[in-house]
Write a protein that holds these residues in place. Sequence first.
Motif, PDB file in Angstrom:
ATOM      1  N   ARG A  56      32.052  17.636  -7.774  1.00  0.00           N
ATOM      2  CA  ARG A  56      31.008  18.434  -7.131  1.00  0.00           C
ATOM      3  C   ARG A  56      31.436  19.883  -6.956  1.00  0.00           C
ATOM      4  NH1 ARG A  56      29.023  13.970  -2.612  1.00  0.00           N
ATOM      5  NH2 ARG A  56      27.196  13.233  -3.779  1.00  0.00           N
ATOM      6  N   VAL A  57      32.697  20.103  -6.590  1.00  0.00           N
ATOM      7  CA  VAL A  57      33.185  21.471  -6.444  1.00  0.00           C
ATOM      8  C   VAL A  57      33.222  22.163  -7.802  1.00  0.00           C
ATOM      9  CG1 VAL A  57      35.179  22.872  -5.798  1.00  0.00           C
ATOM     10  CG2 VAL A  57      34.465  20.989  -4.342  1.00  0.00           C
ATOM     11  N   THR A  58      33.604  21.429  -8.841  1.00  0.00           N
ATOM     12  CA  THR A  58      33.587  21.988 -10.193  1.00  0.00           C
ATOM     13  C   THR A  58      32.179  22.440 -10.557  1.00  0.00           C
ATOM     14  OG1 THR A  58      35.405  20.568 -10.921  1.00  0.00           O
ATOM     15  CG2 THR A  58      34.008  21.497 -12.631  1.00  0.00           C
ATOM     16  N   ALA A  59      31.188  21.608 -10.260  1.00  0.00           N
ATOM     17  CA  ALA A  59      29.800  21.957 -10.567  1.00  0.00           C
ATOM     18  C   ALA A  59      29.368  23.196  -9.784  1.00  0.00           C
ATOM     19  CB  ALA A  59      28.887  20.778 -10.248  1.00  0.00           C
ATOM     20  N   PHE A  76      33.732  22.845  -0.561  1.00  0.00           N
ATOM     21  CA  PHE A  76      34.198  23.912  -1.450  1.00  0.00           C
ATOM     22  C   PHE A  76      35.464  24.554  -0.898  1.00  0.00           C
ATOM     23  CE2 PHE A  76      34.241  27.982  -3.610  1.00  0.00           C
ATOM     24  CZ  PHE A  76      33.678  27.722  -4.856  1.00  0.00           C
ATOM     25  N   ARG A  77      35.454  24.849   0.392  1.00  0.00           N
ATOM     26  CA  ARG A  77      36.616  25.504   0.994  1.00  0.00           C
ATOM     27  C   ARG A  77      37.815  24.562   1.065  1.00  0.00           C
ATOM     28  NH1 ARG A  77      36.465  29.730   5.969  1.00  0.00           N
ATOM     29  NH2 ARG A  77      38.640  30.353   5.859  1.00  0.00           N
ATOM     30  N   GLU A  78      37.566  23.297   1.337  1.00  0.00           N
ATOM     31  CA  GLU A  78      38.666  22.339   1.428  1.00  0.00           C
ATOM     32  C   GLU A  78      39.381  22.176   0.089  1.00  0.00           C
ATOM     33  OE1 GLU A  78      39.347  17.564   2.217  1.00  0.00           O
ATOM     34  OE2 GLU A  78      37.518  18.539   2.933  1.00  0.00           O
ATOM     35  N   VAL A  79      38.612  22.126  -0.990  1.00  0.00           N
ATOM     36  CA  VAL A  79      39.210  21.875  -2.308  1.00  0.00           C
ATOM     37  C   VAL A  79      39.783  23.148  -2.919  1.00  0.00           C
ATOM     38  CG1 VAL A  79      38.715  21.126  -4.673  1.00  0.00           C
ATOM     39  CG2 VAL A  79      37.765  19.862  -2.735  1.00  0.00           C
ATOM     40  N   LEU A  80      39.063  24.278  -2.824  1.00  0.00           N
ATOM     41  CA  LEU A  80      39.505  25.507  -3.480  1.00  0.00           C
ATOM     42  C   LEU A  80      40.174  26.503  -2.539  1.00  0.00           C
ATOM     43  CD1 LEU A  80      36.653  26.320  -6.032  1.00  0.00           C
ATOM     44  CD2 LEU A  80      38.758  25.018  -6.346  1.00  0.00           C
ATOM     45  N   LEU A  84      28.210  29.118  -9.752  1.00  0.00           N
ATOM     46  CA  LEU A  84      28.468  30.465  -9.257  1.00  0.00           C
ATOM     47  C   LEU A  84      28.888  31.401 -10.383  1.00  0.00           C
ATOM     48  CD1 LEU A  84      30.391  29.480  -6.025  1.00  0.00           C
ATOM     49  CD2 LEU A  84      28.214  30.712  -6.073  1.00  0.00           C
ATOM     50  N   ALA A  85      29.743  30.919 -11.285  1.00  0.00           N
ATOM     51  CA  ALA A  85      30.216  31.755 -12.386  1.00  0.00           C
ATOM     52  C   ALA A  85      29.087  32.124 -13.337  1.00  0.00           C
ATOM     53  CB  ALA A  85      31.325  31.031 -13.145  1.00  0.00           C
ATOM     54  N   ALA A 134      24.279  24.539  -2.860  1.00  0.00           N
ATOM     55  CA  ALA A 134      24.282  23.172  -2.344  1.00  0.00           C
ATOM     56  C   ALA A 134      23.197  22.331  -3.008  1.00  0.00           C
ATOM     57  CB  ALA A 134      24.088  23.196  -0.829  1.00  0.00           C
ATOM     58  N   GLU A 135      22.027  22.913  -3.204  1.00  0.00           N
ATOM     59  CA  GLU A 135      20.952  22.169  -3.846  1.00  0.00           C
ATOM     60  C   GLU A 135      21.290  21.816  -5.284  1.00  0.00           C
ATOM     61  OE1 GLU A 135      17.470  24.558  -3.437  1.00  0.00           O
ATOM     62  OE2 GLU A 135      17.102  23.959  -1.351  1.00  0.00           O
TER      63      GLU A 135
END
Length: 261
Positions: A157-160, A193-197, A165-166, A179-180
């Motif tokens: 999910r974070v990858t997506a 997102f913040r936890e993983v990256l 964003l990119a 988020a949607e």
Amino acid sequence: MAAYSEQPACWRGQAGVMRAAHQHDDIELNLTELSPARYLFGGSEVVIPPGRVAAFWAAMPHQLIEAPANDRMHWATLPLPIVLGWGLPSGVVTRLLSGQVLLGSGPSVEAFTRWAADLASDDAELKAATVLEIQGGLRRLVRESGVSPPGGRRLERVTAMARFLAARFRDPITVRDVAEHVHLHPHYAMSLFREVLDETVNAYLTRCRLAEAQRLLLDSSVPVASVAHLAGFGSVNRFYTAFAAAHGCPPGAYRRQRLAV
């Protein structure tokens, strides 16, 4: 942003300054033989020493801005879905998606040269063996990448979100839009997102926009105020504040200093 390629590719050629930044949804490997290569990458400058291999996620706008004309570089592009399927430690994937450039002492010039020849052949078995070699080379490059944070579905999910964003940083997107895109509640998406990256969604978005702003400042005569809007910043004041915080000077001064070199 260009879509990712379907298969790994490898080639070599004369190094040359890129007139503009570009993006593509692959993991990229770079190697310069004799001289350092200097990039604008993800809002900052990165120098790749000669003989060292750099691995990075090419969805972040990147631009080669300094490379001697008589030197050769080697490139390999690895489609992100293939790399994610290799089962690399999630900490490695996290570092790549967060915009880090990973440097290692291998693969060698000889390895890159062999990969280019083998991937260009019509021998399916040889190509399959070469892909395994490339995977091994990448694993060696990142083998000391540290402890891995949670992976699995959370990392997907974070990858997506990072890919979204990119690709859309020029648009007036919000955390709710991100988020949607992955069908999550905004608060949970921001937290994940913040936890993983180890970075907020807004900070990641700002880095993408700053990288594009650098490209426009160095490769065009577009007025600074227009740079702000073309790079996706909602206001000129916001652009000035973010740029000065990242580079230690206003965008106009940055342009004058760099172009005077």
